[in-house]
Design an enzyme around this catalytic site. Structure first.
Site, mmCIF file in Angstrom:
data_model
loop_
_atom_site.group_PDB
_atom_site.id
_atom_site.type_symbol
_atom_site.label_atom_id
_atom_site.label_comp_id
_atom_site.label_asym_id
_atom_site.label_seq_id
_atom_site.Cartn_x
_atom_site.Cartn_y
_atom_site.Cartn_z
ATOM 1 N N ALA A 67 83.484 130.894 18.414
ATOM 2 C CA ALA A 67 83.580 132.286 18.000
ATOM 3 C C ALA A 67 82.958 132.407 16.607
ATOM 4 O O ALA A 67 82.892 131.421 15.863
ATOM 5 C CB ALA A 67 85.037 132.713 17.971
ATOM 6 N N GLY A 112 85.240 128.660 21.094
ATOM 7 C CA GLY A 112 84.911 129.727 22.043
ATOM 8 C C GLY A 112 83.769 129.361 22.974
ATOM 9 O O GLY A 112 83.654 129.915 24.075
ATOM 10 N N GLU A 115 85.366 127.395 25.671
ATOM 11 C CA GLU A 115 86.178 128.360 26.434
ATOM 12 C C GLU A 115 85.296 129.199 27.357
ATOM 13 O O GLU A 115 85.652 129.489 28.499
ATOM 14 C CB GLU A 115 86.975 129.229 25.452
ATOM 15 C CG GLU A 115 88.045 128.390 24.728
ATOM 16 C CD GLU A 115 88.665 129.082 23.523
ATOM 17 O OE1 GLU A 115 87.900 129.611 22.677
ATOM 18 O OE2 GLU A 115 89.901 129.096 23.424
ATOM 19 N N GLU A 135 89.618 124.555 16.804
ATOM 20 C CA GLU A 135 90.260 125.692 16.125
ATOM 21 C C GLU A 135 91.277 125.277 15.069
ATOM 22 O O GLU A 135 91.369 125.892 13.998
ATOM 23 C CB GLU A 135 90.940 126.619 17.154
ATOM 24 C CG GLU A 135 89.974 127.427 18.001
ATOM 25 C CD GLU A 135 89.473 126.702 19.241
ATOM 26 O OE1 GLU A 135 89.707 125.477 19.362
ATOM 27 O OE2 GLU A 135 88.836 127.347 20.082
HETATM 28 N N1 CAA Z 1 80.378 130.993 13.603
HETATM 29 C C1 CAA Z 1 79.455 131.514 12.771
HETATM 30 N N2 CAA Z 1 78.377 130.846 12.352
HETATM 31 C C2 CAA Z 1 78.224 129.593 12.805
HETATM 32 C C3 CAA Z 1 79.148 128.981 13.665
HETATM 33 C C4 CAA Z 1 80.257 129.747 14.077
HETATM 34 N N3 CAA Z 1 81.187 129.260 14.947
HETATM 35 N N4 CAA Z 1 78.741 127.718 13.926
HETATM 36 C C5 CAA Z 1 77.585 127.552 13.226
HETATM 37 N N5 CAA Z 1 77.279 128.688 12.549
HETATM 38 C C6 CAA Z 1 76.114 128.926 11.683
HETATM 39 C C7 CAA Z 1 76.260 128.208 10.358
HETATM 40 O O1 CAA Z 1 77.064 128.963 9.482
HETATM 41 C C8 CAA Z 1 74.834 128.113 9.923
HETATM 42 O O2 CAA Z 1 74.428 129.371 9.442
HETATM 43 P P1 CAA Z 1 73.479 129.452 8.101
HETATM 44 O O3 CAA Z 1 72.219 128.722 8.516
HETATM 45 O O4 CAA Z 1 73.294 130.929 7.928
HETATM 46 O O5 CAA Z 1 74.233 128.768 7.029
HETATM 47 C C9 CAA Z 1 74.081 127.882 11.238
HETATM 48 O O6 CAA Z 1 74.961 128.347 12.281
HETATM 49 C C10 CAA Z 1 73.771 126.428 11.504
HETATM 50 O O7 CAA Z 1 74.982 125.708 11.401
HETATM 51 P P2 CAA Z 1 75.174 124.434 10.447
HETATM 52 O O8 CAA Z 1 74.277 124.542 9.268
HETATM 53 O O9 CAA Z 1 76.636 124.290 10.179
HETATM 54 O O10 CAA Z 1 74.646 123.279 11.413
HETATM 55 P P3 CAA Z 1 75.106 121.758 11.382
HETATM 56 O O11 CAA Z 1 74.144 121.053 12.291
HETATM 57 O O12 CAA Z 1 75.276 121.255 10.020
HETATM 58 O O13 CAA Z 1 76.550 121.770 12.074
HETATM 59 C C11 CAA Z 1 78.215 122.400 13.677
HETATM 60 C C12 CAA Z 1 76.719 122.202 13.386
HETATM 61 C C13 CAA Z 1 78.944 121.060 13.651
HETATM 62 C C14 CAA Z 1 78.349 123.003 15.076
HETATM 63 C C15 CAA Z 1 78.822 123.338 12.631
HETATM 64 O O14 CAA Z 1 78.010 124.491 12.533
HETATM 65 C C16 CAA Z 1 80.203 123.779 12.940
HETATM 66 O O15 CAA Z 1 81.131 123.025 12.755
HETATM 67 N N6 CAA Z 1 80.380 125.045 13.420
HETATM 68 C C17 CAA Z 1 81.648 125.606 13.675
HETATM 69 C C18 CAA Z 1 82.249 125.014 14.924
HETATM 70 C C19 CAA Z 1 83.638 125.577 15.152
HETATM 71 O O16 CAA Z 1 84.560 125.334 14.416
HETATM 72 N N7 CAA Z 1 83.813 126.384 16.257
HETATM 73 C C20 CAA Z 1 85.052 126.989 16.590
HETATM 74 C C21 CAA Z 1 85.100 128.366 16.004
HETATM 75 S S1 CAA Z 1 86.734 129.050 16.120
HETATM 76 C C22 CAA Z 1 86.846 129.611 17.686
HETATM 77 O O17 CAA Z 1 85.962 129.457 18.523
HETATM 78 C C23 CAA Z 1 88.087 130.323 17.986
HETATM 79 C C24 CAA Z 1 88.353 130.648 19.373
HETATM 80 O O18 CAA Z 1 88.814 129.847 20.176
HETATM 81 C C25 CAA Z 1 88.161 131.958 19.844
#
Ligand code: CAA
Length: 261
Positions: A67, A112, A115, A135
């Site tokens: 998400a 998400g 999911e 999460e």
């Molecule tokens: N939401 C918003 N933006 C996201 C994102 C997310 N879930 N995941 C990645 N991005 C964005 C980053 O902010 C980044 O944007 P900028 O270039 O503008 O800074 C871009 O995508 C590239 O990401 P990274 O620079 O972080 O890439 P990386 O290769 O270093 O890492 C990753 C990749 C490990 C997937 C890392 O991006 C990450 O950990 N993302 C979040 C993963 C996460 O926690 N997902 C769960 C979200 S909570 C949820 O989903 C709740 C639910 O159940 C409903």
């Protein structure tokens, strides 16, 4: 219908592909994208010629990285609740399509994203797939059905472990757990998915829909009622032209040409 965050295309007759298309944020699911996933799934559901839907993410790096954390960051409790309900509705539209829906997962498939993939009937993975429910690392619970669909797929104890640790698993472990059906090289997985969709599209379309509904509906029934449902569906199959064609083709040793009636 035009979409801003997803691409919906019919790649071949009856084979639809829905691509989450926000590669700059690794296809993170914001409200607009969730609504478009629901609307696009409904659009496919309205096509009587639809046979299979493939769901994937754009770019090399991610299926969907979760998400959208930028959108969620400032949510109130009420906004969080409504955001979750919005996803639940969109995913149910996808999940209740009468045709098979296959997630094609390369790269990050997190939160998400996992999911969303689990709202599909099964997953095919590229070797780069990295799956998890992170999460709790953000101080929240899963919100798009992960706490419910993951245990139903891989059992309570392993689902609990993954959800409570936020640990990521690779494609090989996901295969071992039964979370993905097959693993292919990244550059092959979409072709393999289309080949699988082609096989399904060549089968009796009414039988495919009925068989999917039996598996889905039977899971909420006791065995006697579930088997009774199967007997009804089996009987119903014999009222179709497809059954006549399928069995005649078998006996004549020729391929069946199903018409879906
Ligand atoms: N939401 C918003 N933006 C996201 C994102 C997310 N879930 N995941 C990645 N991005 C964005 C980053 O902010 C980044 O944007 P900028 O270039 O503008 O800074 C871009 O995508 C590239 O990401 P990274 O620079 O972080 O890439 P990386 O290769 O270093 O890492 C990753 C990749 C490990 C997937 C890392 O991006 C990450 O950990 N993302 C979040 C993963 C996460 O926690 N997902 C769960 C979200 S909570 C949820 O989903 C709740 C639910 O159940 C409903």
């Amino acid at each position: 219908m035009a979409y801003d965050n997803v691409v919906l295309e019919e790649v071949e007759a009856g084979i639809w592909r829905l691509t989450v298309n926000r590669p700059k944020s690794l296809n993170a699911l914001n409200s607009a994208t969730l609504d478009e996933i629901g609307a696009a799934a409904a659009e496919v559901g309205r096509d009587p010629g639809a046979r299979v839907l493939l769901l994937t993410g754009s770019g090399e790096k991610a299926f969907v990285a979760g998400a959208d954390i930028s959108e969620m960051q400032a949510f109130t409790a009420d906004e969080g609740h409504r955001f979750s309900m919005r996803a639940m509705a969109a995913f149910r539209t996808l999940e209740t399509l009468p045709i098979p829906v296959i997630a094609v997962v390369r790269g990050y498939c997190l939160g998400g994203g996992l999911e969303l993939a689990m709202a599909c009937d099964w997953l095919l993975a590229g070797a780069s797939a990295a799956l998890g429910q992170p999460e709790v690392t953000l101080g929240v619970t899963p919100g798009f059905g992960g706490s419910q669909r993951l245990p139903r797929r891989i059992g309570t104890a392993m689902a609990m472990e993954l959800i409570l640790t936020g640990r990521r698993i690779d494609a090989t472990e996901a295969l071992r757990l039964g979370l993905v059906n097959h693993v292919h090289p990244d550059d092959r997985v979409m072709d393999e998915a289309i080949a699988m969709a082609r096989d399904i599209a060549a089968r009796g379309p009414i039988a495919v829909r009925l068989a999917k509904s039996l598996v889905v509906r039977g899971q909420d029934l006791d065995l006697d009622n579930a088997c009774a449902l199967e007997s009804q569906a089996f009987g119903l199959s014999f009222s179709t032209e497809d059954q006549k064609e399928g069995m005649a083709a078998f006996l004549a040793r020729r391929p069946a040409a199903f018409k879906g009636r």
